[in-house]
Design a protein around this motif. Sequence first.
Motif, short mmCIF file in Angstrom:
data_model
loop_
_atom_site.label_atom_id
_atom_site.label_comp_id
_atom_site.label_asym_id
_atom_site.label_seq_id
_atom_site.Cartn_x
_atom_site.Cartn_y
_atom_site.Cartn_z
N TYR A 1 0.84 -1.20 0.00
CA TYR A 1 0.00 0.00 0.00
C TYR A 1 0.88 1.25 0.00
O TYR A 1 0.63 2.18 -0.77
CB TYR A 1 -0.93 -0.02 1.21
N LEU A 2 1.89 1.26 0.85
CA LEU A 2 2.81 2.39 0.88
C LEU A 2 3.53 2.53 -0.46
O LEU A 2 3.72 3.64 -0.97
CB LEU A 2 3.82 2.23 2.02
N GLY A 3 3.91 1.40 -1.05
CA GLY A 3 4.56 1.44 -2.35
C GLY A 3 3.67 2.03 -3.43
O GLY A 3 4.13 2.81 -4.26
N PHE A 4 2.38 1.68 -3.40
CA PHE A 4 1.45 2.24 -4.38
C PHE A 4 1.24 3.73 -4.16
O PHE A 4 1.12 4.49 -5.11
CB PHE A 4 0.11 1.50 -4.34
N ILE A 5 1.19 4.16 -2.90
CA ILE A 5 1.02 5.59 -2.61
C ILE A 5 2.23 6.37 -3.10
O ILE A 5 2.11 7.40 -3.78
CB ILE A 5 0.80 5.82 -1.10
N LEU A 6 3.42 5.90 -2.76
CA LEU A 6 4.64 6.60 -3.19
C LEU A 6 4.83 6.52 -4.69
O LEU A 6 5.22 7.50 -5.33
CB LEU A 6 5.85 6.03 -2.45
N GLY A 7 4.54 5.36 -5.28
CA GLY A 7 4.68 5.20 -6.72
C GLY A 7 3.67 6.04 -7.48
O GLY A 7 3.96 6.53 -8.57
N GLY A 8 2.49 6.22 -6.92
CA GLY A 8 1.48 7.04 -7.57
C GLY A 8 1.85 8.51 -7.63
O GLY A 8 1.27 9.27 -8.40
N GLY B 1 3.06 7.49 -12.47
CA GLY B 1 2.16 7.42 -11.32
C GLY B 1 0.74 7.01 -11.69
O GLY B 1 0.08 6.29 -10.95
N GLY B 2 0.28 7.46 -12.84
CA GLY B 2 -1.06 7.08 -13.29
C GLY B 2 -1.17 5.59 -13.55
O GLY B 2 -2.18 4.96 -13.23
N LEU B 3 -0.13 5.01 -14.14
CA LEU B 3 -0.14 3.56 -14.39
C LEU B 3 -0.09 2.78 -13.09
O LEU B 3 -0.74 1.74 -12.95
CB LEU B 3 1.04 3.18 -15.29
N ILE B 4 0.68 3.27 -12.13
CA ILE B 4 0.76 2.60 -10.83
C ILE B 4 -0.58 2.68 -10.12
O ILE B 4 -1.05 1.70 -9.53
CB ILE B 4 1.90 3.21 -9.99
N SER B 5 -1.23 3.83 -10.18
CA SER B 5 -2.55 3.97 -9.57
C SER B 5 -3.58 3.08 -10.26
O SER B 5 -4.45 2.50 -9.60
CB SER B 5 -3.01 5.43 -9.62
N LEU B 6 -3.49 2.95 -11.55
CA LEU B 6 -4.38 2.06 -12.30
C LEU B 6 -4.13 0.61 -11.89
O LEU B 6 -5.08 -0.17 -11.74
CB LEU B 6 -4.18 2.25 -13.80
N GLY B 7 -2.88 0.25 -11.70
CA GLY B 7 -2.55 -1.10 -11.23
C GLY B 7 -3.14 -1.38 -9.85
O GLY B 7 -3.64 -2.47 -9.58
N PHE B 8 -3.10 -0.38 -8.98
CA PHE B 8 -3.70 -0.53 -7.65
C PHE B 8 -5.21 -0.71 -7.77
O PHE B 8 -5.80 -1.56 -7.09
CB PHE B 8 -3.36 0.68 -6.78
N LEU B 9 -5.84 0.04 -8.65
CA LEU B 9 -7.28 -0.09 -8.87
C LEU B 9 -7.63 -1.49 -9.37
O LEU B 9 -8.60 -2.10 -8.90
CB LEU B 9 -7.74 0.97 -9.88
N VAL B 10 -6.83 -2.02 -10.27
CA VAL B 10 -7.06 -3.37 -10.78
C VAL B 10 -6.92 -4.39 -9.65
O VAL B 10 -7.73 -5.31 -9.52
CB VAL B 10 -6.10 -3.69 -11.95
N LEU B 11 -5.91 -4.23 -8.80
CA LEU B 11 -5.73 -5.15 -7.67
C LEU B 11 -6.92 -5.13 -6.72
O LEU B 11 -7.32 -6.15 -6.18
CB LEU B 11 -4.47 -4.80 -6.89
N MET B 12 -7.50 -3.96 -6.52
CA MET B 12 -8.65 -3.86 -5.63
C MET B 12 -9.89 -4.51 -6.24
O MET B 12 -10.81 -4.89 -5.52
CB MET B 12 -8.96 -2.40 -5.30
N CYS B 13 -9.92 -4.66 -7.56
CA CYS B 13 -11.06 -5.28 -8.25
C CYS B 13 -10.94 -6.80 -8.36
O CYS B 13 -11.95 -7.47 -8.54
CB CYS B 13 -11.21 -4.70 -9.65
#
Length: 156
Positions: free
Chosen positions: A107-114, A120-132
Amino acid sequence: MEWMLMPYRRYAQFSGRARRKEYWMFALFMFLVYMVCAGLMLAGGGMAALTAGIPEPDGLPVAAPEFNPLFWLGAGLLGIFALASFIPSIAVGVRRLHDRDMSGWWYLGFILGGAIPVIGGLISLGFLVLMCLPGTTGMNRFGDDPKNPVGYDVFG
């Protein structure tokens, strides 16, 4: 409504797992509250603030907007809600990653990577996919399956 408020009952519980339903219902609840607060702020003079500084047709700038009490009510409620929801939103995100059998440190990695400007947009999109994505079936290193806590199927 039970699923929307469950992260508040599990306020700072970072252990265990969270179903997709718990995560997304909480996200929907937060979205609805933010929209109500934004509506109050716009009704209380916030729309004038959005157009402040745009010159009139005669070339004179618009005067600074004046906010009425409805704006300040919305802003105050938004601030209190954001502070009260800060820890539960992190906790439910970490528990959701646990359901995918991933460490909460991701989670911290996704926040910092975003926050990285270009990717950052791709990392945030990856996090969204993981949550789905669905969680791991059965028990994993973070606990029992929240969908089937008993661990067996009746007809399987």
